[in-house]
Each structure stands twice: as C-alpha cells, then as structure tokens.
Motif scaffolding. Sequence first.
Motif, PDB file in Angstrom:
ATOM      1  N   GLU A 140       0.779  -1.144  -0.041  1.00 21.75           N
ATOM      2  CA  GLU A 140      -0.174  -0.055   0.214  1.00 21.75           C
ATOM      3  C   GLU A 140       0.989   1.448   0.075  1.00 21.75           C
ATOM      4  N   ILE A 141       1.932   1.211   0.872  1.00 25.49           N
ATOM      5  CA  ILE A 141       2.941   2.303   0.793  1.00 25.49           C
ATOM      6  C   ILE A 141       3.328   2.619  -0.558  1.00 25.49           C
ATOM      7  N   ARG A 142       4.032   1.461  -1.352  1.00 24.01           N
ATOM      8  CA  ARG A 142       4.579   1.697  -2.418  1.00 24.01           C
ATOM      9  C   ARG A 142       3.632   2.405  -3.648  1.00 24.01           C
ATOM     10  N   LYS A 143       2.482   1.567  -3.753  1.00 23.03           N
ATOM     11  CA  LYS A 143       1.215   2.057  -4.548  1.00 23.03           C
ATOM     12  C   LYS A 143       1.207   3.716  -4.334  1.00 23.03           C
ATOM     13  N   LYS A 144       1.000   4.082  -3.096  1.00 17.34           N
ATOM     14  CA  LYS A 144       0.747   5.351  -2.890  1.00 17.34           C
ATOM     15  C   LYS A 144       1.853   6.314  -3.439  1.00 17.34           C
ATOM     16  N   MET A 145       3.241   5.683  -3.221  1.00 21.22           N
ATOM     17  CA  MET A 145       4.263   6.475  -3.582  1.00 21.22           C
ATOM     18  C   MET A 145       4.349   6.563  -5.132  1.00 21.22           C
ATOM     19  N   MET A 146       3.975   5.619  -5.726  1.00 20.62           N
ATOM     20  CA  MET A 146       4.059   5.567  -7.218  1.00 20.62           C
ATOM     21  C   MET A 146       2.889   6.551  -7.695  1.00 20.62           C
ATOM     22  N   ILE A 147       1.679   6.544  -7.129  1.00 21.23           N
ATOM     23  CA  ILE A 147       0.861   7.556  -7.425  1.00 21.23           C
ATOM     24  C   ILE A 147       1.478   8.958  -7.409  1.00 21.23           C
ATOM     25  N   MET A 148       2.174   9.359  -6.479  1.00 20.76           N
ATOM     26  CA  MET A 148       2.499  10.618  -6.080  1.00 20.76           C
ATOM     27  C   MET A 148       3.897  10.811  -7.376  1.00 20.76           C
ATOM     28  N   SER A 149       4.445   9.816  -7.444  1.00 23.22           N
ATOM     29  CA  SER A 149       5.651   9.962  -8.480  1.00 23.22           C
ATOM     30  C   SER A 149       4.941  10.126  -9.994  1.00 23.22           C
ATOM     31  N   TYR A 150       3.892   9.635 -10.291  1.00 24.00           N
ATOM     32  CA  TYR A 150       3.225  10.028 -11.374  1.00 24.00           C
ATOM     33  C   TYR A 150       2.980  11.541 -11.738  1.00 24.00           C
ATOM     34  N   PHE A 151       2.511  12.305 -10.380  1.00 25.83           N
ATOM     35  CA  PHE A 151       2.425  13.588 -10.750  1.00 25.83           C
ATOM     36  C   PHE A 151       3.602  14.143 -10.431  1.00 25.83           C
ATOM     37  N   LYS A 152       4.610  13.802  -9.829  1.00 26.47           N
ATOM     38  CA  LYS A 152       5.848  14.479  -9.566  1.00 26.47           C
ATOM     39  C   LYS A 152       6.902  14.438 -10.795  1.00 26.47           C
ATOM     40  N   TYR A 153       7.023  13.272 -11.365  1.00 26.73           N
ATOM     41  CA  TYR A 153       7.743  12.847 -12.485  1.00 26.73           C
ATOM     42  C   TYR A 153       7.257  12.557 -13.702  1.00 26.73           C
ATOM     43  N   GLY A 154       5.806  12.212 -13.790  1.00 25.66           N
ATOM     44  CA  GLY A 154       5.282  12.255 -15.109  1.00 25.66           C
ATOM     45  C   GLY A 154       5.286  10.526 -15.374  1.00 25.66           C
ATOM     46  N   LEU A 155       4.830  10.364 -16.534  1.00 23.45           N
ATOM     47  CA  LEU A 155       4.736   8.681 -16.966  1.00 23.45           C
ATOM     48  C   LEU A 155       5.868   7.875 -16.698  1.00 23.45           C
ATOM     49  N   ALA A 156       5.594   6.500 -16.001  1.00 28.03           N
ATOM     50  CA  ALA A 156       6.962   5.953 -15.826  1.00 28.03           C
ATOM     51  C   ALA A 156       7.521   5.429 -17.335  1.00 28.03           C
ATOM     52  N   LYS A 157       6.858   5.143 -18.204  1.00 33.50           N
ATOM     53  CA  LYS A 157       7.033   4.785 -19.503  1.00 33.50           C
ATOM     54  C   LYS A 157       7.721   5.802 -20.089  1.00 33.50           C
ATOM     55  N   ASP A 158       7.428   7.011 -19.968  1.00 36.32           N
ATOM     56  CA  ASP A 158       8.207   8.107 -20.347  1.00 36.32           C
ATOM     57  C   ASP A 158       9.654   8.144 -19.910  1.00 36.32           C
ATOM     58  N   ASN A 159       9.715   8.192 -18.689  1.00 39.69           N
ATOM     59  CA  ASN A 159      10.878   8.236 -17.827  1.00 39.69           C
ATOM     60  C   ASN A 159      11.820   6.876 -18.146  1.00 39.69           C
ATOM     61  N   TYR A 160      11.343   5.952 -18.477  1.00 41.96           N
ATOM     62  CA  TYR A 160      12.112   4.633 -18.306  1.00 41.96           C
ATOM     63  C   TYR A 160      12.297   3.968 -19.713  1.00 41.96           C
ATOM     64  N   GLU A 161      11.291   4.202 -20.367  1.00 40.94           N
ATOM     65  CA  GLU A 161      11.486   3.537 -21.881  1.00 40.94           C
ATOM     66  C   GLU A 161      11.647   4.589 -22.704  1.00 40.94           C
ATOM     67  N   LYS A 162      10.591   5.564 -22.982  1.00 36.33           N
ATOM     68  CA  LYS A 162      10.819   6.470 -24.223  1.00 36.33           C
ATOM     69  C   LYS A 162      11.988   7.366 -24.181  1.00 36.33           C
ATOM     70  N   TYR A 163      12.180   8.214 -22.792  1.00 39.12           N
ATOM     71  CA  TYR A 163      13.492   9.050 -23.052  1.00 39.12           C
ATOM     72  C   TYR A 163      14.455   8.498 -22.247  1.00 39.12           C
ATOM     73  N   LYS A 164      14.166   7.413 -21.105  1.00 39.63           N
ATOM     74  CA  LYS A 164      15.326   6.855 -20.648  1.00 39.63           C
ATOM     75  C   LYS A 164      16.168   7.963 -19.726  1.00 39.63           C
ATOM     76  N   SER A 165      15.495   8.570 -19.063  1.00 40.30           N
ATOM     77  CA  SER A 165      15.789   9.837 -18.447  1.00 40.30           C
ATOM     78  C   SER A 165      16.281   9.581 -16.810  1.00 40.30           C
TER      79      SER A 165
END
Length: 112
Positions: A19-44
């Motif tokens: 539950e903690i991890r899920k909430k952190m992932m939701i916060m990260s979505y708003f803070k950093y953007g889509l995971a797919k963009d950060n880790y796959e598309k732009y590899k940033s």
Amino acid sequence: MEKDFNEILETEYCEEFDEIRKKMMIMSYFKYGLAKDNYEKYKSINAIENIKKRLEKYEETKNTEFLADVANFAMLEFMFPSIEGAKYTPTDSGACELQGFSINEIRDYDKF
C-alpha cells in the motif's frame, strides 16, 4: 504441515508495504510524469542507480521509506529493463548466494 497460500502470506508478506509503494507510485506519477516516458521512451531516470542510492540512504538514516523506494525502482527496472537482453528466468536457490544462514539450514546443521 499443510498450509494454503493465504496462511503462508499472513507471515511471509506485508500488505502495508504494498500500500505504501502504491501510494508512492501515484505521487511519482504527478511529480515525475509517466513511468513509460521516464524509463522507456526518454530513458531519463536510472532505476538501478536509484536502487543503490536509496539502499545507502536506508542504511544511513534507518528510514524504511527508502526500502519502499528500492522496491519501486526494482519494479520499474523489471517493467522497463535498462540492461539489454534482460528477461525473467526462474532460477533455483543456488543461482545467487544468500548472505547469512536460513533457520532451516541451521536446523539441518544441528542434525549432524
């Protein structure tokens, strides 16, 4: 010793951690953007280096929040591998050494 999966998971799994991890992932979505963009598309963002850094911070601060970060970065590396050719291949327990001894190993040793 017959136990079903749910009985085993009562002592071998932590729903609170998920539950903690899920909430952190939701916060990260708003803070950093889509995971797919950060880790796959732009590899940033480098998940592996972030795992190492968060584990160091946990050892330094004893703040278990960093362990949830480690788990999330490990999940992101699993979802979007940065290592070419990475794949999931089930292995047996001899594939990587366990640091320390399990209680079952200690009990078996005492039998000799």
